[in-house]
Design an enzyme around this catalytic site. Structure first.
Site, mmCIF file in Angstrom:
data_model
loop_
_atom_site.group_PDB
_atom_site.id
_atom_site.type_symbol
_atom_site.label_atom_id
_atom_site.label_comp_id
_atom_site.label_asym_id
_atom_site.label_seq_id
_atom_site.Cartn_x
_atom_site.Cartn_y
_atom_site.Cartn_z
ATOM 1 N N GLU A 1 0.833 -1.180 -0.145
ATOM 2 C CA GLU A 1 0.202 0.025 -0.242
ATOM 3 C C GLU A 1 0.423 1.153 0.047
ATOM 4 O O GLU A 1 2.257 1.275 0.465
ATOM 5 C CB GLU A 1 -0.697 -0.051 1.607
ATOM 6 C CG GLU A 1 -1.547 -1.364 1.298
ATOM 7 C CD GLU A 1 -2.570 -1.409 0.390
ATOM 8 O OE1 GLU A 1 -3.455 -0.696 -0.451
ATOM 9 O OE2 GLU A 1 -2.662 -2.577 -0.074
ATOM 10 N N LYS B 1 -4.809 -12.374 10.201
ATOM 11 C CA LYS B 1 -4.794 -13.319 9.498
ATOM 12 C C LYS B 1 -4.927 -14.573 10.849
ATOM 13 O O LYS B 1 -5.243 -15.576 10.553
ATOM 14 C CB LYS B 1 -3.850 -13.753 8.578
ATOM 15 C CG LYS B 1 -4.168 -12.844 6.676
ATOM 16 C CD LYS B 1 -3.718 -12.437 5.835
ATOM 17 C CE LYS B 1 -3.823 -11.686 4.887
ATOM 18 N NZ LYS B 1 -3.046 -11.022 4.157
HETATM 19 N N1 HSE Z 1 -1.133 -6.559 1.339
HETATM 20 C C1 HSE Z 1 -1.523 -7.833 1.651
HETATM 21 C C2 HSE Z 1 -0.434 -8.524 1.074
HETATM 22 C C3 HSE Z 1 -2.289 -8.467 0.644
HETATM 23 O O1 HSE Z 1 0.264 -8.201 1.257
HETATM 24 O O2 HSE Z 1 -0.608 -9.839 1.378
HETATM 25 C C4 HSE Z 1 -3.541 -9.317 1.033
HETATM 26 O O3 HSE Z 1 -3.974 -9.565 2.643
#
Ligand code: HSE
Length: 410
Positions: free
Chosen positions: A185, A200
């Site tokens: 991001e 997660k």
């Molecule tokens: N930004 C996360 C990654 C996206 O790089 O895995 C998926 O959750």
């Protein structure tokens, strides 16, 4: 004919629509139902988009249409996603989401709401993108007593660490490359500080151990402080640094959920070979021993594949799937261990101080010296107290401790 509503027409939402129409016949054959994308909810207009006629701006339109049986929530965040998902479930519509923040923070409430309304709240896409892991955990692996789960759950950090390992890039340019490629991001802190992997871990822990594990209960450390020298020392010893999300059941019955950089060895762990933006999840159970799930952890169509897979399953279900539920954690619940209970081998990187010093101090604190170089060593499995004692004694010898990274044992 039943309608599907898609909430959020960004990367994942548009992927859901694209993949649905690419494989509509196959999906309908699989479910035995005629299906259609009825609505796409987004604040924006999409002039020229082939599905612009489905775009609505008010959730009430979706809630009021009795033909909408299934909702794909691809908005991200909890506000307004939580409110919208609650209302969809209360209106008797099953929801599939890719939103890990929503599940990690509010999963217990949403699962209960789904149950009360005899519908489903599925979230396969929230962990590991395209990788089937949620459903296997409570179906194919249901006969196992699962003792641990560990994996590479964030593609961005895995890409950065691979660039450091293979191309000798330093952390900052590797991060910039990840941003350039659109993996990280613009504000990449959720990736590199471990927040994304933490969510997660919450979801996997809650599902497997039956009670909601909240993000603040997960020991979380990202890769921001990992240097090229750390990666190279691990490489010299035969391993690779990976950001590992895991949950382990300890001997005292408590679980220890964590996210931290760990060293995995090429000769003992398949996780060492998981490169680029790929994810992998290992599960240990008393029947299966260990098993590994591998695939694309993010991206438009891989994530859409998991969302649509959930919707296909929801179409086939006649009521709430109880095996994919967990209880809210009660106040005073004491089922989560702290990092003080963490035990692992460790690698230390130091100022040059010589292998003999490492060997002597290892013997003094009662651990085995597994690897040694002029500027670092690896010692056998020990608890936090011993690891700290080893560090103190090194410092007492005049060594500067530059890093300490735990090692994952398979
Ligand atoms: N930004 C996360 C990654 C996206 O790089 O895995 C998926 O959750």
């Amino acid at each position: 004919m039943k309608k599907i509503a898609v909430l959020g027409y960004g990367v994942v939402g548009s992927g859901v629509v694209e993949l649905f129409y690419r494989n509509q016949k196959k999906i309908e054959n699989n479910t035995g139902e005629k299906l259609e994308i009825g609505y796409i909810l987004d604040l924006r207009e999409f002039p020229g988009d082939p599905y612009e006629d489905r775009v609505v701006h008010d959730i009430q339109v979706i809630l009021d249409d009795p033909d909408v049986g299934y909702v794909a929530e691809c908005m991200g965040g909890t506000n307004p996603a939580f409110d919208f998902v609650c209302r969809c479930l209360e209106a008797g519509k099953s929801v599939a989401t890719s939103n890990k923040q929503l599940v990690a923070e509010k999963g217990d409430i949403l699962l209960q709401t789904a149950k009360e309304n005899n519908v489903n709240f599925f979230f396969e896409a929230s962990v590991g993108g395209a990788i089937p892991i949620i459903r296997p955990l409570h179906t194919c692996l249901a006969a196992n007593d699962i003792s641990a789960i560990a994996g590479i759950l964030n593609g961005t950090t895995n890409f950065i660490l691979e660039k450091m390992f293979c191309d000798k890039m330093r952390f900052k340019p590797a991060l910039e490359l990840a941003q350039e490629k659109g993996y990280a991001e613009r504000d990449p802190s959720a990736d590199i500080d471990g927040g994304d992997a933490c969510r997660k871990v919450c979801i996997l822990s809650s599902l497997v151990f039956g009670k909601h594990v909240y993000p603040e209960q997960v020991y979380t450390k990202g890769i921001r402080d990992i240097t090229l020298e750390d990666v190279q020392l691990a490489q010299q010893f035969g391993g690779a640094v990976k950001l590992i999300g895991r949950v382990v059941r300890l001997k005292n019955g408590k679980i220890l959920p964590s996210v931290m950089p760990m060293i995995v060895f090429h000769d003992s762990s398949l996780l060492a070979s998981v490169n680029g933006v790929f994810n992998a999840v290992m599960v240990w159970g008393d029947g299966v021993d260990k098993t590994m799930f591998y695939g694309r952890g993010a991206g438009k169509l891989p994530t859409a594949s998991a969302v649509l897979g959930d919707i296909v399953d929801e179409v086939k279900q006649t009521g709430t799937v109880l095996s994919q539920m967990w209880k809210p954690a009660q106040e005073g619940d004491d089922f989560i261990a702290t990092i003080d209970d963490f035990e692992a081998p460790r690698c230390y990187r130091t100022s040059p101080c010589g292998k003999g010093v490492f060997a002597r101090i290892a013997a003094e604190v009662g651990v085995e010296l597994i690897h040694a170089a002029e500027n670092g060593c690896m010692i056998s499995k020990c608890n936090q107290k011993t690891a700290e004692a080893f560090k103190q004694k090194l410092a007492h010898e005049g060594a500067e401790i530059l890093s300490r990274i735990p090692v994952m044992e398979d």
